[in-house]
Each structure stands twice: as structure tokens, then as C-alpha cells.
Scaffold this motif. Structure first.
Motif, PDB file in Angstrom:
ATOM      1  N   CYS A  42       1.175  -1.458   0.351  1.00 36.24           N
ATOM      2  CA  CYS A  42      -0.050  -0.243   0.336  1.00 36.24           C
ATOM      3  C   CYS A  42       0.916   1.228   0.099  1.00 36.24           C
ATOM      4  O   CYS A  42       2.069   1.088   0.101  1.00 36.24           O
ATOM      5  N   ASP A  44      -0.119   3.681   2.210  1.00 36.36           N
ATOM      6  CA  ASP A  44       0.493   4.754   3.057  1.00 36.36           C
ATOM      7  C   ASP A  44       2.018   4.361   4.246  1.00 36.36           C
ATOM      8  O   ASP A  44       2.778   4.098   3.160  1.00 36.36           O
ATOM      9  N   GLY A  67      -4.508   0.547  -1.704  1.00 38.63           N
ATOM     10  CA  GLY A  67      -5.093  -0.437  -1.296  1.00 38.63           C
ATOM     11  C   GLY A  67      -3.769  -2.171  -1.577  1.00 38.63           C
ATOM     12  O   GLY A  67      -4.615  -3.179  -2.277  1.00 38.63           O
ATOM     13  N   HIS A  94      -1.648  -4.309   5.166  1.00 41.47           N
ATOM     14  CA  HIS A  94      -0.946  -3.729   6.335  1.00 41.47           C
ATOM     15  C   HIS A  94      -2.206  -3.208   7.216  1.00 41.47           C
ATOM     16  O   HIS A  94      -3.408  -3.107   6.630  1.00 41.47           O
ATOM     17  N   CYS A  97      -5.757   0.029   7.170  1.00 35.73           N
ATOM     18  CA  CYS A  97      -5.787   0.745   5.751  1.00 35.73           C
ATOM     19  C   CYS A  97      -6.649   1.551   5.047  1.00 35.73           C
ATOM     20  O   CYS A  97      -7.869   0.866   5.261  1.00 35.73           O
ATOM     21  N   GLY A  98      -7.096   2.510   5.113  1.00 37.22           N
ATOM     22  CA  GLY A  98      -7.436   3.907   4.988  1.00 37.22           C
ATOM     23  C   GLY A  98      -8.294   3.361   3.247  1.00 37.22           C
ATOM     24  O   GLY A  98      -9.361   3.371   3.597  1.00 37.22           O
TER      25      GLY A  98
HETATM   26 ZN   LIG Z   1      -3.503   0.895   2.664  1.00 39.27          ZN
END
Ligand SMILES: [Zn+2]
Length: 261
Positions: A42, A44, A67, A94, A97-98
Motif C-alpha cells: 500500500c 500508506d 490498497g 497492513h 488501511c485507509g
Molecule cells: Zn493502506
């Protein structure tokens, strides 16, 4: 941090990196790269290559998007697997995760059949995603396919962290399912091993924060099968002394880290 300091850091920190790195290190990979892992993870900012615990230069072909999706970066993935021939592809999701949260929110709001079974839903429903652009939505909405599969199992997990980690885990399974459709032939020929994992920085799997849990190996997702496969992979190390303390440590780590929610 404001722009002046960010830009100053860009200049100063790179120069510090230049000064602290031996020039021979650059010469070693000046004209070719030799990575051994294709890492799909991801974007992130809390997930970075150094969680692998190695100097990732020239070792990790790193592909990142919201993602850890396979389909949207197939060109880069195939370059790494087919041209650079990395023997391992690691799909790493993870915790918290947003992209997973966004897709879960979309599933809850779009389906009348989903009742409020999970602890994480209350907080998710309070999040306002209305200002998110069409481009951002279109990149993350494919994740609703695996999330829909995971939602029915959330109610028995007991905590928000676990629920969201479980949905990330199901997303990794889905990404590996897709990868096996594309690259399953290489897996059968033993030229590629596809590993799925979750980077846990909230303690969803254990009290040890920062662990990478191995949750999928070549599509295998039951814990016994996973651990057997992990041990079989370790046994492929040539001349590995199975009576050594190091080997015992690795076996213990397999028991603790090759596991699922
Ligand atoms: Zn994520």
C-alpha cells in the motif's frame, strides 16, 4: 510541516545520504538491478521498505498503490517477475488501511442487506467521504469485491483493530487469487512463490507491534497448510543445519508469524 522546511529537507537530507554512502555501493548497481522480491504494498506512509529489516537497495522491486492492488500495476509487476525474474512476489497489506476502510464504508452504505454487525462500522459510518474525487474512488472501489466477502465474518472477531486487519487479510487473499490467474504457471514450475502478508502496527495479531504476518502462500490460507508450506520453503535452504539454534528460532517464528485471523 510547511513547504520551506520540506524543500530544505529535500536538499539537505539527500546530501547527507550522498556523503554517508560509499560510492562503491552505487557502482555495484550503476547499469543493472538484481532485485529478489517483487513487493506489492500500500502507498500508506506508515508502510515503508525498512520494515523488512534489510537494506532494500537493489533487492526490492517496490510497487505501491492504495490498497496493494495487483490489477492496476500489472505492467510494473510483470516487468519485475518476467524480466527481472524475482523468485518471490510479496503482496503486503497492513492494519488500519485507509483504502480498505473506504471500500468497507462503500459496502455498508450501498447494501441494504448489511446490518450493523461489526464494531468498526460505527466509526466508519461517521467518516465523510463525500469530498473524495472520482479518480480516488475509482481506484479504491475494486476493493469492495474482497471486502464484501469478508464482512459476514466480522461479528465474531471482537475488536475494531481485528476486524479491519481481517478485511486487509481478505483483500490480500483476493490480490493473490488474481496473481495466480496471471502467474500461476510460474508458481507451478517452482519459478515463483507468491506470499501474502499483513504488516501489523496496531497489535491485531499479537502484542508484538511491527510484525509482518504471513497469511497466504501460493493461495494456501489454512493455518496448518500455511505452516507446513513455510517449513518446506525453509528446508530449501542448502545445507541448513537443522540442529542449530538459528533453525529453532526460525521454526518458532513460523509458529508465531505464519498465522491468520
Ligand atoms: Zn493502506
Amino acid at each position: 510541516m510547511e513547504i520551506g522546511n520540506i524543500f530544505r529537507h529535500l536538499l539537505v537530507h539527500n546530501e547527507a545520504f550522498v556523503k554517508s554512502t560509499d560510492a562503491t555501493k552505487f557502482l555495484a548497481y550503476a547499469t543493472r538491478q538484481n532485485p529478489y522480491i517483487t513487493l506489492v504494498t500500500c502507498a500508506d506512509s506508515r508502510v515503508q521498505g525498512n520494515i523488512l529489516g534489510i537494506d532494500i537497495f537493489n533487492k526490492v522491486f517496490l510497487i505501491r498503490n492504495a490498497g496493494n492492488q495487483v490489477a492496476i500495476n500489472r505492467g510494473s509487476i510483470e516487468y519485475s517477475i518476467l524480466v527481472l525474474k524475482t523468485p518471490v512476489m510479496l503482496v503486503l497489506g497492513h492494519t488500519d488501511c485507509g483504502a480498505v476502510k473506504f471500500a468497507t464504508h462503500a459496502c455498508i452504505t450501498q447494501s441494504k442487506e448489511i446490518v450493523n454487525l461489526a464494531k468498526s462500522f460505527d466509526r466508519l459510518m461517521q467518516t465523510d467521504y463525500s469530498s473524495i474525487s472520482r479518480e480516488v474512488k475509482s481506484e479504491m472501489l475494486p476493493l469492495t469485491i474482497p471486502i464484501e466477502r469478508g464482512i459476514p465474518y466480522l461479528s465474531k472477531l471482537g475488536s475494531e483493530n481485528k476486524e479491519l486487519a481481517y478485511l486487509s487479510q481478505i483483500n490480500v487473499d483476493y490480490q493473490i487469487e488474481k496473481s495466480l490467474k496471471y502467474y500461476g504457471g510460474l508458481v507451478k514450475e517452482n519459478k515463483l512463490t507468491i506470499i501474502g502478508g499483513i504488516y501489523d502496527f496496531v497489535g491485531a495479531y499479537s502484542k508484538e507491534l511491527g510484525r509482518i504476518l504471513i497469511t497466504n502462500i501460493n493461495g494456501i490460507t489454512d493455518t496448518n497448510g500455511l505452516q507446513e508450506n513455510a517449513k518446506a520453503i525453509i528446508k530449501r535452504i542448502p545445507n541448513y543445519d537443522e540442529s542449530s539454534e538459528e533453525y529453532k528460532t526460525v521454526c518458532k517464528l513460523i509458529e508465531e508469524k505464519v498465522t491468520r485471523i
